[in-house]
Design a protein around this motif. Structure first.
Motif, PDB file in Angstrom:
ATOM      1  N   VAL A 100     -24.523  17.363 -28.631  1.00 38.41           N
ATOM      2  CA  VAL A 100     -23.627  17.292 -27.472  1.00 38.41           C
ATOM      3  C   VAL A 100     -22.776  16.028 -27.506  1.00 38.41           C
ATOM      4  N   LYS A 122     -15.104  19.679 -30.425  1.00 37.73           N
ATOM      5  CA  LYS A 122     -16.500  19.810 -29.994  1.00 37.73           C
ATOM      6  C   LYS A 122     -16.594  21.070 -29.146  1.00 37.73           C
ATOM      7  N   SER A 123     -17.531  21.901 -29.503  1.00 36.87           N
ATOM      8  CA  SER A 123     -17.659  23.162 -28.782  1.00 36.87           C
ATOM      9  C   SER A 123     -19.089  23.662 -28.897  1.00 36.87           C
ATOM     10  N   ALA A 124     -19.550  24.304 -27.830  1.00 36.12           N
ATOM     11  CA  ALA A 124     -20.901  24.884 -27.826  1.00 36.12           C
ATOM     12  C   ALA A 124     -20.850  26.303 -28.349  1.00 36.12           C
ATOM     13  N   THR A 153     -19.635  22.141 -19.283  1.00 38.15           N
ATOM     14  CA  THR A 153     -20.855  21.339 -19.172  1.00 38.15           C
ATOM     15  C   THR A 153     -22.086  22.248 -19.091  1.00 38.15           C
ATOM     16  N   TRP A 212     -23.017  23.576 -22.512  1.00 37.89           N
ATOM     17  CA  TRP A 212     -23.769  22.615 -23.328  1.00 37.89           C
ATOM     18  C   TRP A 212     -25.217  22.508 -22.870  1.00 37.89           C
ATOM     19  N   PHE A 247     -26.932  25.419 -24.165  1.00 34.87           N
ATOM     20  CA  PHE A 247     -27.131  25.234 -25.604  1.00 34.87           C
ATOM     21  C   PHE A 247     -28.364  24.374 -25.879  1.00 34.87           C
TER      22      PHE A 247
END
Length: 419
Positions: free
Chosen positions: A150, A181-183, A210, A213, A216
C-alpha cells in the motif's frame, strides 16, 4: 552480494561482468546453487539432527508403514530455508522491494515453524505451538506484506489496455505511459482480467480507493493464512508437500517472468509489474531448494521438513502470488492445499453436527487430511465415503497428487487466455 560486486566490475569492462544484469543467468545460477547447497549440506544437517535425536513423534493412526517413520529426523525445513536464502543474498538484488519482502516472509514463517517444531521435540508435545500463536504470526506477515504494498512507492503497475486499429480492426495491447499505484489484481475467466478491489467499495464514495486497499490487505492476510495452513496439512506423506510446492513454484516463476517483461505481458494481455522480474531469481532458488530437499525427502524419507518447512512453503507461495498480483489464481494453482484444508474442515464440522444430532459423531472421510483417506482400507471406520476399499501405497498417492498439481498449473495458465 555478488550482484553488487559484478555491478562494480562493470566499470572496468571486465569480460563477463554484465552477466548479473540478466535475470535468466542469475535465476539459473540461483537454482544450481540452491540445489547444490540442499544436497551437499543437507546430508550434514540430517546427520546433525540424528545426533541431536531430533526425531519425529508419530501417532499410531493404523496406516501401513506409518510407525516405521518414528525417529526420522524432523525440522528439515532448515535445509530448505538455508538453500533459498544463501543464493538470494549472494545473487539477488537486495535493494528490490519484492526481494526484500520474500526474504522477510521466509525468515518470519521459518522462525514461526521452527518454534513449533522445537516445542514438539524439546518438550515432547505433539501439539507444538498453540494454534492461536500460529494464526497471529501468519496475520502479522499478511499485514506487513499488505501495508508495504500500500505505502511503498516502488510497488506499482501498468494496466494493459486493448486498442482497436480503426483501419484494419486489429486489436493492439498498450499500457499506461506511467507507473501507478493500484489495488488491481488478476482474475481468471474474464475478458478484461484486471480486477480492482476498489470496485467492491464504490459505495464508500470518495473513500472507495482507500476502501479497496483495506480490502486488499484483508485478502492478503486471508491468503497467507489459508495457503500456509494448507501446505502444513499437505505435509503428511514423503515428498508430497515438497513436490507439490515445487510444481507450484515453477508456475509462479513463469508468471513472474512474464509479468515483469513488458513485451511478454503485452503478448498475454496481462498487467505489467515493473521490478517483479527480480522475483524469478528468488523462485529459482526456491525450486532448487525443494528439488534438493526431495533428494532426501522422497519415499522412504530420510528427513521430514516439519512445520519449519511446511508453514514456510505455504507462506512463500502466498506472498509471491500476492506480489505478482496473481493471488486470485491460487484457488486453482494451489487447489491441492485448499482441498486438504477443506477436507479437515468438512470432517470436523460434520462430526460435531452429527454428534449433537445423534449423540455420536460421524465422518465423511475415512481419515483427514485427504491424503490419509486413500491410505485407509475401506469399511474399517464408519464414514460416508469408503472408496477406495483397498489402501493405495504411499508412493503412488504422492505421484498422483503431483500429476494433479501439474494439471492444475497448466489450467492456471490457460485461464489467462480463456476470456
Amino acid at each position: 552480494m555478488l550482484y553488487y560486486l559484478f555491478d562494480y566490475l562493470e566499470k572496468f569492462d571486465i569480460p563477463g561482468a554484465r552477466l548479473m544484469d540478466y535475470i535468466t543467468f542469475r535465476s539459473g545460477a540461483a537454482l544450481v546453487l540452491s540445489l547444490f547447497i540442499a544436497i551437499v549440506f543437507g546430508r550434514r544437517i540430517i546427520d546433525r539432527l540424528q545426533l541431536m535425536q531430533v526425531g519425529e513423534i508419530i501417532r499410531d493412526l493404523g496406516l501401513e508403514g506409518q510407525m516405521k517413520k518414528t525417529g526420522t529426523p524432523t525440522m528439515g525445513g532448515v535445509i530448505i530455508i538455508m538453500s533459498i536464502l544463501i543464493p538470494c543474498l549472494l545473487i539477488g538484488n537486495l535493494s528490490n522491494v519484492y526481494m526484500i519482502l520474500m526474504i522477510v516472509a521466509t525468515l518470519w514463517l521459518g522462525t514461526l515453524g521452527f518454534l513449533d517444531d522445537y516445542i514438539k521435540v524439546a518438550r515432547r508435545d505433539k501439539d507444538g505451538l498453540k494454534g492461536k500463536f500460529k494464526i497471529v504470526g501468519q496475520v502479522g506477515l499478511g499485514l506487513i506484506v499488505g501495508l508495504t504494498m500500500v505505502f511503498n512507492p516502488e510497488v506499482v503497475m501498468r494496466e494493459n489496455i486493448e486498442v482497436e486499429n480503426v483501419e484494419n480492426h486489429e486489436v493492439v495491447i498498450t499500457y499506461e505511459p506511467e507507473n501507478v499505484k493500484s489495488a488491481q489484481t488478476t482474475i481468471p475467466f474474464v475478458k478484461n482480467n484486471n480486477f480492482d478491489y476498489a470496485y467492491l467499495t464504490q459505495w464508500m464514495g470518495k473513500y472507495a480507493v482507500t476502501g479497496g486497499w483495506i480490502l486488499f490487505v484483508l485478502v492478503t492476510i486471508f491468503v497467507v493464512t489459508a495457503t500456509s495452513n494448507g501446505a502444513n496439512l499437505t505435509d503428511g506423506l514423503d515428498g508430497l508437500a515438497t513436490g507439490t510446492s515445487a510444481i507450484i513454484g515453477v508456475a509462479l516463476a513463469i508468471m513472474a517472468y512474464l509479468g515483469g517483461n513488458i513485451i511478454y505481458s503485452s503478448y498475454l494481455n496481462i498487467m505489467y509489474i515493473p521490478g517483479s522480474e527480480e522475483l524469478v531469481v528468488y523462485m529459482a532458488a526456491f525450486i532448487g531448494a525443494l528439488i534438493g530437499f526431495l533428494w532426501y525427502n522422497a519415499y522412504p524419507a530420510q528427513v521430514f521438513m516439519g512445520d519449519t518447512g511446511s508453514l514456510t512453503l505455504g507462506g512463500i507461495i502466498a506472498v509471491f502470488a500476492i506480489l505478482i498480483r496473481k493471488e486470485l489464481l491460487l484457488p486453482i494453482l494451489c487447489a491441492i492445499f485448499f482441498i486438504e484444508d477443506l477436507s479437515v474442515i468438512i470432517q470436523v464440522a460434520y462430526f460435531k453436527l452429527t454428534k449433537r444430532k445423534y449423540g455420536e459423531g460421524r465422518r465423511v472421510f475415512k481419515m483427514t487430511p485427504l491424503h490419509h483417506h486413500y491410505q485407509k482400507a475401506g469399511n474399517t471406520v464408519p464414514a460416508l465415503i469408503q472408496r477406495p476399499f483397498i489402501p493405495i501405497p504411499e508412493s503412488k498417492i504422492v505421484t498422483r497428487f503431483w500429476i494433479v498439481g501439474i494439471m492444475l498449473a497448466v489450467i492456471t495458465f490457460v485461464t489467462l487466455k480463456i476470456r
